[in-house]
Design an enzyme around this catalytic site. Structure first.
Site, mmCIF file in Angstrom:
data_model
loop_
_atom_site.group_PDB
_atom_site.id
_atom_site.type_symbol
_atom_site.label_atom_id
_atom_site.label_comp_id
_atom_site.label_asym_id
_atom_site.label_seq_id
_atom_site.Cartn_x
_atom_site.Cartn_y
_atom_site.Cartn_z
ATOM 1 N N ASN A 136 1.020 -1.189 -0.023
ATOM 2 C CA ASN A 136 0.063 0.247 -0.043
ATOM 3 C C ASN A 136 1.484 1.021 -0.014
ATOM 4 O O ASN A 136 1.796 1.145 0.579
ATOM 5 C CB ASN A 136 -1.051 -0.310 1.412
ATOM 6 N N ARG A 148 -8.044 8.677 -1.241
ATOM 7 C CA ARG A 148 -9.595 9.869 -0.770
ATOM 8 C C ARG A 148 -10.505 11.123 -1.496
ATOM 9 O O ARG A 148 -9.662 11.311 -2.567
ATOM 10 C CB ARG A 148 -9.713 9.907 1.036
ATOM 11 N N HIS A 159 -4.209 11.909 0.443
ATOM 12 C CA HIS A 159 -2.437 11.040 0.326
ATOM 13 C C HIS A 159 -2.724 10.289 -1.288
ATOM 14 O O HIS A 159 -1.759 11.279 -1.609
ATOM 15 C CB HIS A 159 -3.221 9.476 1.275
ATOM 16 N N GLY A 216 0.307 -0.967 4.432
ATOM 17 C CA GLY A 216 1.269 0.124 4.124
ATOM 18 C C GLY A 216 1.776 0.652 5.046
ATOM 19 O O GLY A 216 3.149 0.832 5.213
ATOM 20 N N HIS A 217 1.362 0.796 6.286
ATOM 21 C CA HIS A 217 1.784 1.649 7.339
ATOM 22 C C HIS A 217 3.182 0.900 8.286
ATOM 23 O O HIS A 217 4.204 1.925 7.908
ATOM 24 C CB HIS A 217 0.974 1.926 8.588
ATOM 25 N N ARG A 256 4.357 18.872 1.120
ATOM 26 C CA ARG A 256 5.474 19.494 0.162
ATOM 27 C C ARG A 256 4.775 19.373 -0.912
ATOM 28 O O ARG A 256 4.351 18.377 -1.735
ATOM 29 C CB ARG A 256 6.966 19.031 0.716
ATOM 30 N N HIS A 287 -4.357 -4.186 7.202
ATOM 31 C CA HIS A 287 -4.877 -2.901 8.401
ATOM 32 C C HIS A 287 -3.792 -3.897 9.263
ATOM 33 O O HIS A 287 -3.659 -4.247 9.977
ATOM 34 C CB HIS A 287 -6.022 -2.940 8.699
ATOM 35 N N ASP A 288 -2.964 -2.788 9.971
ATOM 36 C CA ASP A 288 -1.990 -2.925 11.239
ATOM 37 C C ASP A 288 -1.670 -4.661 10.836
ATOM 38 O O ASP A 288 -1.313 -4.992 12.061
ATOM 39 C CB ASP A 288 -2.708 -2.850 12.407
ATOM 40 N N HIS A 344 -5.355 3.499 -1.767
ATOM 41 C CA HIS A 344 -6.685 3.720 -1.242
ATOM 42 C C HIS A 344 -6.917 5.544 -1.669
ATOM 43 O O HIS A 344 -6.769 6.551 -0.829
ATOM 44 C CB HIS A 344 -6.718 3.962 -0.400
ATOM 45 N N THR A 346 -8.601 6.943 8.569
ATOM 46 C CA THR A 346 -8.316 5.306 7.642
ATOM 47 C C THR A 346 -9.315 4.144 8.121
ATOM 48 O O THR A 346 -10.151 4.420 8.809
ATOM 49 C CB THR A 346 -6.622 5.025 8.505
ATOM 50 N N GLU A 396 -8.743 1.223 -3.473
ATOM 51 C CA GLU A 396 -9.238 0.806 -2.087
ATOM 52 C C GLU A 396 -10.668 2.007 -2.175
ATOM 53 O O GLU A 396 -9.624 2.922 -3.155
ATOM 54 C CB GLU A 396 -8.983 0.092 -0.629
#
Length: 250
Positions: A8, A46, A51, A223-224, A19, A200-201, A44, A106, A76
């Protein structure tokens, strides 16, 4: 077969957007991930483009088509008309539908399939008619009836929301309970012939147990944690570490 790893890129895009500059380059980091063996890229986009930007999608589509034709593109998002049109233009291999409010930081819950069955059935049919595989974000709470309703929409897969499991990084007994619920949800989907993704996580630490409990897990999108590890180890080495956690590399 080990779960495929889809990287992700939203966290990379969020850093870029701090920036008015073109770096870090989302396409460049997508290329590094795929060169290191990731089997796909996830974004994803949005509505506020905080992002990934809409303009990133054709660049990532072209990257995969031109350089990594065996990889997959996964988009997504909440199935608004604008989102559906983005997908029809970008032609990802997979669309993952999430029930997010635009203001959410999220994704943090799965669909209420009973309440949204008619809506999702129409959306799934539209996307599949355009040649895309469809996955629905689902709570990993062991609710077999909810999974059956997801199946009735015509979706190909569910994506298990693994956030509650991921949040138990310092509570092993709670993690075991959450893993059991995820496993029960996955078993229900598998029994109905649906594919099972997860996301997720997920981390290097908690991914192996998930992959062991759900040996038919098709894909994880991460991703994270992957981006955080990449700050320390670099993107290529981090992708290899996550591939090992999926059971793909010895």
């Amino acid at each position: 077969m080990p779960a495929k790893l889809s990287v992700n890129l939203n966290a990379i895009a969020m850093l870029r957007n701090r920036r008015d500059l073109p770096w870090p380059d989302v396409r460049h980091f997508g290329r590094l991930a795929l060169q290191a063996g990731a089997q796909g890229l996830t974004v994803h986009p949005r509505p506020d483009q905080r992002h990934v930007r809409f303009s990133d999608l054709p660049l990532l589509r072209a990257l995969i088509d031109d350089e990594f034709p065996k990889a997959e593109f996964n988009i997504e998002g909440y199935p608004s008309e604008d989102f559906l049109q983005l997908c029809e233009e970008a032609q990802p291999e997979q669309v993952t539908l999430v029930p997010d409010d635009p203001s959410q930081a999220t994704s943090d819950h799965g669909w209420d399939f009973a309440a949204h069955q008619v809506f999702l059935t129409d959306v799934v049919a539209r996307l599949k008619a355009a040649g895309m595989r469809v996955s629905l974000f689902a709570d990993g709470d062991g609710n077999a009836q909810a999974v059956a309703t997801a199946k009735a929409t015509g979706a190909d897969r569910i994506e298990l929301y693994t956030g509650p499991y991921g949040s138990c990084y310092d509570a092993p007994e709670k993690a075991a309970r959450e893993l059991a619920l995820l496993g029960a949800t996955a078993d229900a989907a598998h029994a109905l012939g649906m594919g099972v993704n997860g996301g997720h996580d997920l981390t290097i630490a908690n991914l192996p147990a998930l992959a062991e409990r759900i040996p038919f897990l098709a894909e994880v999108s991460i991703g994270h944690a992957l981006t955080a590890d990449a700050l320390e180890f670099g993107m290529a080495e981090t992708v290899r570490r996550f591939r090992r956690a999926c059971g793909e590399l010895a």
